[in-house]
Design a protein around this motif. Sequence first.
Motif, PDB file in Angstrom:
ATOM      1  N   ILE A  76      42.553  57.458  -8.385  1.00  0.00           N
ATOM      2  CA  ILE A  76      41.493  58.347  -8.845  1.00  0.00           C
ATOM      3  C   ILE A  76      42.060  59.746  -8.920  1.00  0.00           C
ATOM      4  O   ILE A  76      42.436  60.323  -7.893  1.00  0.00           O
ATOM      5  N   TYR A  81      32.781  64.714  -7.246  1.00  0.00           N
ATOM      6  CA  TYR A  81      32.255  64.861  -5.892  1.00  0.00           C
ATOM      7  C   TYR A  81      33.349  65.272  -4.918  1.00  0.00           C
ATOM      8  O   TYR A  81      33.086  65.524  -3.756  1.00  0.00           O
ATOM      9  N   GLU A  82      34.608  65.297  -5.413  1.00  0.00           N
ATOM     10  CA  GLU A  82      35.751  65.689  -4.593  1.00  0.00           C
ATOM     11  C   GLU A  82      35.877  64.863  -3.334  1.00  0.00           C
ATOM     12  O   GLU A  82      36.285  65.362  -2.299  1.00  0.00           O
ATOM     13  N   LEU A  83      35.519  63.638  -3.394  1.00  0.00           N
ATOM     14  CA  LEU A  83      35.581  62.824  -2.182  1.00  0.00           C
ATOM     15  C   LEU A  83      36.729  61.836  -2.195  1.00  0.00           C
ATOM     16  O   LEU A  83      37.321  61.543  -1.180  1.00  0.00           O
ATOM     17  N   ASP A  84      37.007  61.263  -3.350  1.00  0.00           N
ATOM     18  CA  ASP A  84      37.935  60.131  -3.384  1.00  0.00           C
ATOM     19  C   ASP A  84      39.218  60.409  -4.156  1.00  0.00           C
ATOM     20  O   ASP A  84      39.871  59.485  -4.625  1.00  0.00           O
ATOM     21  N   LYS A 119      42.696  58.372  -3.987  1.00  0.00           N
ATOM     22  CA  LYS A 119      42.514  57.036  -3.432  1.00  0.00           C
ATOM     23  C   LYS A 119      42.662  56.025  -4.548  1.00  0.00           C
ATOM     24  O   LYS A 119      42.612  56.365  -5.733  1.00  0.00           O
ATOM     25  N   THR A 120      42.821  54.779  -4.172  1.00  0.00           N
ATOM     26  CA  THR A 120      42.990  53.720  -5.166  1.00  0.00           C
ATOM     27  C   THR A 120      41.646  53.056  -5.439  1.00  0.00           C
ATOM     28  O   THR A 120      40.929  52.688  -4.512  1.00  0.00           O
ATOM     29  N   SER A 121      41.353  52.910  -6.706  1.00  0.00           N
ATOM     30  CA  SER A 121      40.075  52.283  -7.047  1.00  0.00           C
ATOM     31  C   SER A 121      40.239  50.781  -7.157  1.00  0.00           C
ATOM     32  O   SER A 121      41.141  50.292  -7.847  1.00  0.00           O
ATOM     33  N   VAL A 150      46.428  45.449  -7.894  1.00  0.00           N
ATOM     34  CA  VAL A 150      45.535  46.376  -7.184  1.00  0.00           C
ATOM     35  C   VAL A 150      44.619  45.610  -6.245  1.00  0.00           C
ATOM     36  O   VAL A 150      44.429  45.978  -5.086  1.00  0.00           O
ATOM     37  N   ARG A 193      46.556  44.264  -3.310  1.00  0.00           N
ATOM     38  CA  ARG A 193      46.819  45.350  -2.372  1.00  0.00           C
ATOM     39  C   ARG A 193      45.595  45.610  -1.517  1.00  0.00           C
ATOM     40  O   ARG A 193      45.644  45.597  -0.283  1.00  0.00           O
ATOM     41  N   ASP A 219      40.549  53.228   4.121  1.00  0.00           N
ATOM     42  CA  ASP A 219      39.934  54.273   3.316  1.00  0.00           C
ATOM     43  C   ASP A 219      40.683  54.550   2.036  1.00  0.00           C
ATOM     44  O   ASP A 219      40.212  55.298   1.199  1.00  0.00           O
ATOM     45  N   SER A 220      41.879  53.947   1.899  1.00  0.00           N
ATOM     46  CA  SER A 220      42.655  54.253   0.701  1.00  0.00           C
ATOM     47  C   SER A 220      42.008  53.655  -0.535  1.00  0.00           C
ATOM     48  O   SER A 220      42.321  54.041  -1.652  1.00  0.00           O
ATOM     49  N   PHE A 221      41.128  52.680  -0.328  1.00  0.00           N
ATOM     50  CA  PHE A 221      40.551  51.977  -1.470  1.00  0.00           C
ATOM     51  C   PHE A 221      39.083  52.307  -1.617  1.00  0.00           C
ATOM     52  O   PHE A 221      38.345  52.402  -0.640  1.00  0.00           O
ATOM     53  N   VAL A 222      38.738  52.474  -2.849  1.00  0.00           N
ATOM     54  CA  VAL A 222      37.361  52.856  -3.131  1.00  0.00           C
ATOM     55  C   VAL A 222      36.702  51.781  -3.982  1.00  0.00           C
ATOM     56  O   VAL A 222      37.208  51.430  -5.040  1.00  0.00           O
ATOM     57  N   GLU A 223      35.618  51.301  -3.496  1.00  0.00           N
ATOM     58  CA  GLU A 223      34.852  50.376  -4.340  1.00  0.00           C
ATOM     59  C   GLU A 223      33.836  51.180  -5.134  1.00  0.00           C
ATOM     60  O   GLU A 223      33.904  52.381  -5.183  1.00  0.00           O
ATOM     61  N   ARG A 277      29.096  67.517  -1.007  1.00  0.00           N
ATOM     62  CA  ARG A 277      28.352  66.275  -1.154  1.00  0.00           C
ATOM     63  C   ARG A 277      28.832  65.318  -0.097  1.00  0.00           C
ATOM     64  O   ARG A 277      30.017  65.221   0.176  1.00  0.00           O
ATOM     65  N   ARG A 308      36.072  67.336   6.021  1.00  0.00           N
ATOM     66  CA  ARG A 308      36.406  68.560   5.268  1.00  0.00           C
ATOM     67  C   ARG A 308      37.375  69.431   6.035  1.00  0.00           C
ATOM     68  O   ARG A 308      38.188  70.143   5.454  1.00  0.00           O
ATOM     69  N   SER A 366      31.127  71.132  -5.750  1.00  0.00           N
ATOM     70  CA  SER A 366      30.166  70.030  -5.720  1.00  0.00           C
ATOM     71  C   SER A 366      30.849  68.706  -5.498  1.00  0.00           C
ATOM     72  O   SER A 366      32.026  68.549  -5.577  1.00  0.00           O
TER      73      SER A 366
END
Lengths: 463, 327
Positions: free
Chosen positions: A88, A93-96, A99-101, B124, B127, B166-170, B203, B217, B327
């Motif tokens: 990503i 939102y500057e959150l992720d 990171k890998t999607s 991916v 992984r 946490d490296s992976f985002v769903e 957010r 943060r 934001s």
Amino acid sequence: MIVLIVIGLIPGIIATAFIVRDYKQRAIKLRTVNVANQCSMLCNTIATDGTLAKDADPQLKEELSRELSMLSNVYNGRLLVVNSDFIITEDTYELDINKTSMSREVISCFKSKKEASYYDRENEFIEITAPIMKTGSDDMQGVLVASVSTTEFEQTALYLERQGILVMICVTVLVLILGYFLADMLVRPFRRVTHAIEDVTDGYENEAISVPDYTETEQITEAFNRMLARVRSLDDSRQEFVSDVSHELKTPLTSMKVLADSLNGQENVPIEIYQEFMGDITKEIDRENDIITDLLTMVRMDRKNAELNLEVVEIGSMLEAVVHRLEPIADKKRVRLIMLGYKPVKAEIDQTKLSLAFSNLIENAIKYNVEDGWVHVTLRWDRKYFYVSVADCGLGIPEDQQERIFERFYRGDVSHSTTIEGTGLGLAITREIVMLHRGVIKVDSTVGEGTTFKVRIPLHQET
Amino acid sequence: MKMKYALRRLLLLLMVILLAALYGCGKEADDAADEKDTTKIQIYYLDRGETYLRPQDYDLGDKTGKAAVNAVQLALGAEPDDASEEKLLPDGVEIVNTELEEDKFRLTINFSASYAEMEKTREVLVRAGVVRTFCQIDGIRYVRFQVDGKEATDADGNQLNIMNNDSFVENAKQINAYKKTHVSLYFASADGKHLVKEMRSVRYNTSKPLAWAVVDRLIAGPQGKNAVASLPSSTSIISVTEADGICYVNLSQSFITDQSDMAAEVPIYSIVNSICDTCREVDKVQLSVEGNPRTYFRTDISLDQPFEEDMSLVETTSESESGTLSS
């Protein structure tokens, strides 16, 4: 009243629900299309500018960030850019970032290389995934993911629904109030009809009533008028009957008085004269008796609940009995009384009354006959009825009188009434009895040749 | 007669109660025993369309450490029960060997050479699935991949980082769960002796407490120019919970081990002040490292007592110049 309210509300509620649902679907569809379009354009720009390339100009990256930020603000959503390594690189939102999607939709997009969108009803958002690739090329540079909240639509929909129901309740209340007042106006003509009828009943009005406002009131008043006319005519005929009865009853009494007075007034009247006059008086008394008997019979039949004492009777033998009883009278006048066409038939009838009816007919046939004449009684029947005809070769009835012979006290020409005995009620009684049995009686006659009475009676009385 | 009847009923009732109590106790003991004896985790499989991961329950029993790793390695290579799923690793790709560094909470997995030939989308998912599966084992927090003995790289030849859950985002399913709010963050001053306040609009995902986002943060660092990150960037948050006005923050080892030359109170009160100031309902913060509150931070500050807000460290002159609304 409650039924009205429910009927008024339910269609409204259904309508509101449909419209609101429709709005929601449409709004969401439009939003999806809009955002998808924006994404498409953005993807094109990214692809042609090569913003995602490793050696891309950092200026481009900044521009992209700004564009994404703007878009996400406008649509109140979140935008992600995933590069060809599934990292990503942009997130409003500057959150992720970095990171890998492993998102299912992103992976599907990489595989299918096509745009996709879906609406998550439960969590209230739309998600659009758009491939970033140059037109004409097959190379996927990345994927743009846009998540847009649809809560505003849900809230608007709820609001609309509430408003709709509110409006409907107001309208229903209005309609009820209006209805109440209108109803009064609408019903007024019917009230007038009621008053008119009451006036007639009380005797103030003597004429036909008229309330022509509605077809319905017109129909009611016309029916009422017809009934009134019938009641009046019945009333009239009753008055006529009473006056006729009085007249008939008085006649023998007058004769008796004359005879008695003349006897009283004279002196030295020989016994033979007394005997002769007494004989005449006796005849008059008999006559009066007959009239009264017939009247009673008539009146009994007249009552609306004149009941038929129904039993299954063999008509042939009944007729035979009647004929047999009248033979002496026939013999006296030298009239031949013959029963023809006798086939036994059973029917459901009131024996006493029908015997009397036929007896009257046959008696008339004998009375109004010539010397050495004949009377033929015929019995036929089919599946539904039995038919009796009484024919004579007597004096006949003129055509203009044939309709009137069934009237009470009617006795044809005065010349006949003086020589032939009778009360004038016989045929009236006969006709009443026939009608009680739901039958039909007809007459065929020629003056000088004879008369035939035809009677038809149903075999069964339906209750 | 009547008396006898009533007595019998009473006796029966007592027996029933007794039985129920015994049963309850027994069950509890069993349950407790259950929990101690077996661990249940989830093994990830792929759907037939190869677009997402599907977890299936798996009972580890009482295995831990390397034994658990071996068991999971075996399970990953097995075909799933459900016919609509397929196993994570495609045919030809297998885990050759694994190495567990328990002190670093790190597992290194060495794949066969054919790993590099996997289709990108599949890779991916593999992984993510492998990392997520192994990170469920107690004591494993980070996973490192190797292919054919060498460090794994991505398509462009860059080395893959060490990965964790946490490296992976769903999918951001809960886009509506994200709220925007103002936070007060206290970073270290440039000289490392004071705290500098930064107000921000961030957010955060409401499924996690706000304090979590605050610490997150802080780790990410300041945006202003005259402030410095107060926490080492390698720090990861293990858990953040709140109860009765006390916020319990559990950080990873690197909070202590990665030294920096700022005053000892700065990192601590950076966290404490930020949380107390931002979260109205929190008065105290209790820190712990790897779940253990009885450690010492920099040898002289004990972490076994919760800390209260201390504004004396804050530089009063400046709020950070970038009070930007991000934001």
